[in-house]
Design a protein around this motif. Sequence first.
Motif, short mmCIF file in Angstrom:
data_model
loop_
_atom_site.label_atom_id
_atom_site.label_comp_id
_atom_site.label_asym_id
_atom_site.label_seq_id
_atom_site.Cartn_x
_atom_site.Cartn_y
_atom_site.Cartn_z
N GLY A 59 -2.35 -42.98 -118.45
CA GLY A 59 -1.38 -43.19 -117.38
C GLY A 59 -1.84 -44.04 -116.22
O GLY A 59 -1.19 -44.07 -115.17
N VAL A 60 -2.96 -44.78 -116.37
CA VAL A 60 -3.45 -45.65 -115.29
C VAL A 60 -3.20 -47.10 -115.69
O VAL A 60 -3.72 -47.56 -116.71
CB VAL A 60 -4.96 -45.43 -115.05
N ASP A 61 -2.41 -47.83 -114.91
CA ASP A 61 -2.10 -49.22 -115.30
C ASP A 61 -3.27 -50.15 -115.00
O ASP A 61 -4.25 -49.76 -114.34
CB ASP A 61 -0.81 -49.71 -114.65
N ALA A 62 -3.18 -51.38 -115.49
CA ALA A 62 -4.29 -52.33 -115.41
C ALA A 62 -4.73 -52.61 -113.97
O ALA A 62 -5.93 -52.63 -113.66
CB ALA A 62 -3.92 -53.63 -116.11
N ASP A 63 -3.76 -52.82 -113.07
CA ASP A 63 -4.11 -53.14 -111.68
C ASP A 63 -4.93 -52.01 -111.05
O ASP A 63 -5.92 -52.25 -110.36
CB ASP A 63 -2.85 -53.38 -110.86
N ASP A 64 -4.49 -50.78 -111.27
CA ASP A 64 -5.20 -49.63 -110.71
C ASP A 64 -6.58 -49.47 -111.36
O ASP A 64 -7.54 -49.07 -110.70
CB ASP A 64 -4.39 -48.34 -110.89
N PHE A 65 -6.66 -49.78 -112.65
CA PHE A 65 -7.95 -49.69 -113.33
C PHE A 65 -8.94 -50.69 -112.73
O PHE A 65 -10.07 -50.32 -112.41
CB PHE A 65 -7.78 -49.98 -114.83
N TYR A 66 -8.52 -51.95 -112.57
CA TYR A 66 -9.43 -52.97 -112.04
C TYR A 66 -9.87 -52.64 -110.61
O TYR A 66 -11.03 -52.83 -110.25
CB TYR A 66 -8.76 -54.35 -112.08
N GLU A 67 -8.95 -52.14 -109.81
CA GLU A 67 -9.29 -51.77 -108.43
C GLU A 67 -10.41 -50.72 -108.43
O GLU A 67 -11.37 -50.81 -107.65
CB GLU A 67 -8.06 -51.21 -107.73
N ALA A 68 -10.29 -49.74 -109.32
CA ALA A 68 -11.28 -48.66 -109.36
C ALA A 68 -12.59 -49.11 -109.98
O ALA A 68 -13.68 -48.79 -109.47
CB ALA A 68 -10.71 -47.47 -110.14
N ILE A 69 -12.53 -49.86 -111.07
CA ILE A 69 -13.74 -50.20 -111.82
C ILE A 69 -14.63 -51.17 -111.04
O ILE A 69 -15.84 -51.25 -111.29
CB ILE A 69 -13.39 -50.76 -113.21
N ALA A 70 -14.06 -51.88 -110.08
CA ALA A 70 -14.86 -52.80 -109.24
C ALA A 70 -15.94 -52.05 -108.48
O ALA A 70 -16.96 -52.64 -108.10
CB ALA A 70 -13.95 -53.54 -108.27
N THR A 71 -15.75 -50.74 -108.27
CA THR A 71 -16.72 -49.96 -107.49
C THR A 71 -17.65 -49.13 -108.37
O THR A 71 -18.48 -48.37 -107.87
CB THR A 71 -15.98 -49.00 -106.52
N PHE A 72 -17.54 -49.29 -109.70
CA PHE A 72 -18.37 -48.50 -110.62
C PHE A 72 -19.77 -49.09 -110.70
O PHE A 72 -19.94 -50.26 -111.04
CB PHE A 72 -17.73 -48.48 -112.01
N LYS A 73 -20.78 -48.29 -110.40
CA LYS A 73 -22.17 -48.79 -110.36
C LYS A 73 -22.95 -48.45 -111.61
O LYS A 73 -24.11 -48.83 -111.73
CB LYS A 73 -22.88 -48.21 -109.14
N GLY A 74 -22.36 -47.69 -112.52
CA GLY A 74 -23.06 -47.35 -113.76
C GLY A 74 -23.42 -45.88 -113.81
O GLY A 74 -23.48 -45.20 -112.79
N ALA A 75 -23.65 -45.40 -115.04
CA ALA A 75 -24.08 -44.02 -115.23
C ALA A 75 -25.58 -43.91 -114.97
O ALA A 75 -26.32 -44.88 -115.11
CB ALA A 75 -23.75 -43.57 -116.65
N SER A 76 -26.03 -42.72 -114.59
CA SER A 76 -27.45 -42.50 -114.34
C SER A 76 -28.28 -42.87 -115.55
O SER A 76 -27.94 -42.53 -116.69
CB SER A 76 -27.66 -41.02 -113.99
N LYS A 77 -29.38 -43.59 -115.32
CA LYS A 77 -30.34 -44.02 -116.34
C LYS A 77 -29.81 -45.12 -117.25
O LYS A 77 -30.47 -45.50 -118.20
CB LYS A 77 -30.81 -42.83 -117.20
N ARG A 78 -28.60 -45.64 -117.01
CA ARG A 78 -28.08 -46.75 -117.80
C ARG A 78 -28.13 -48.01 -116.94
O ARG A 78 -27.38 -48.14 -115.98
CB ARG A 78 -26.65 -46.48 -118.26
N LEU A 79 -29.05 -48.93 -117.26
CA LEU A 79 -29.29 -50.13 -116.45
C LEU A 79 -29.25 -49.79 -114.96
O LEU A 79 -28.47 -50.33 -114.19
CB LEU A 79 -28.27 -51.23 -116.81
#
Length: 451
Positions: free
Chosen positions: A288-308
């Motif tokens: 239920g999350v559209d593309a625009d909302d996904f891109y807005e959120a994913i821009a702030t994703f820094k990665g999971a712990s211990k992954r790069l």
Amino acid sequence: MRVHFIAIGGSAMHNLAMALHDKGDQVTGSDDEVFNPSKSRLESRGLLPEAYGWFPEKITKDIDAVILGMHAKGDNPELLKAKELGLTIYSYPEFLYEEAKNKTRVVIGGSHGKTTITSMILHVMHYHNKDVDYMVGAQLEGFDVMVKLTDTNDFIVLEGDEYLSSPIDKRPKFHLYQPNIALLSGIAWDHINVFPTYEEYVEQFEIFLNQITNGGAIIYNEEDPEVKRVVEASTSLIKKYPYKTPLYVVEDGVTLLETPEGDMPIEIFGKHNLNNLEGARWICQLMGVDADDFYEAIATFKGASKRLEKIAESESAIAYKDYAHSPSKVKATTEALKAQYPDRKLVACLELHTYSSLNPEFLKEYRGALDAADSAVVFYSPHAVMIKNLEEIKTEQIEAAFKRDDLVVFTNPADFKTYLFTQDFKDTSLLLMSSGNYGGLDFQEVKKYIK
């Protein structure tokens, strides 16, 4: 509900124990040893066992569920007592399914990328204040625990591990979740101690596809030939949605993702991570999350712990650590860092630490895995080989497996540390890949040498 954990100190087990405690259940547990961070986290909730060891007297008729961890043995005294009393005994994934059977189950499977994809989905949901239940294999920024269970949320997002469920249940964990929505990121032989042939390993993913509920959906990475073959050959009554790596460019060490609104800078990098991102976008869309909302959120994703995970940076150098240990992960991570900083020397260090990586038969799978590095280093501990009751590995076998004449191999932690900290890191990217710690390396110490 009263729940008892046999081997409560495991990474997954202690997180589930905390999740049930937070939900209001009465939780007890035992273990023969508990290490940090599990120890301090259990202690903070009053769940750390008062004494280490197995105590059959803890197992009483009023326990509603016993959860058995992989660390326990089949003849565990508490397990035998639970069987004697006829108590309900669950493996970790069995219990998760029991808690989630009335929810929409989203399961992320694959030999690589599943923790990152699951983490991306949860980051997007958290960013947009969409509450979901979950189980993920890494600590995430903004999340207190790695497992969350409620009586109210409609969705549960589960990282689907293909390793065994418990000492008395030899089924892979992800066979037990019966997803409504599933994702398959990649298939690359792993866990040779459980699946001694490539064909047996691939079969587990075919079974996974058959567990998807009728009318459900599979999102799959069409750039992985084995994934594409397995999914497209499946005759299950499910919808099939392929995905591939989105368009992106790298400029001055910054990755720009092509979106309908233009190029967008993102925190993560590497072709494999962009591929993971596209898989996460598809899942979020079905949630239920559209593309625009996904891109807005994913821009702030820094990665999971211990992954790069970036551990040090200066004007002319940078250092990352990564959990990569299987050949496909090592290759993807090494290539990602070289592509991100193409004008810098790449020093890639790999610790062979898992059962599969220390198996002479499996070693040949690493051919070419470190080719993107300018300097390639492999560390392994002969003591670890002995503990795992494996054949002795010689340096010549390592060199032959990786097919690099200039490969540097260390078996002594002190020698490796001396090598590492006598390097000139000017104009250099350092990559430390391991599911261990190179025999005692303090990763924070690296900061002193990245200048």
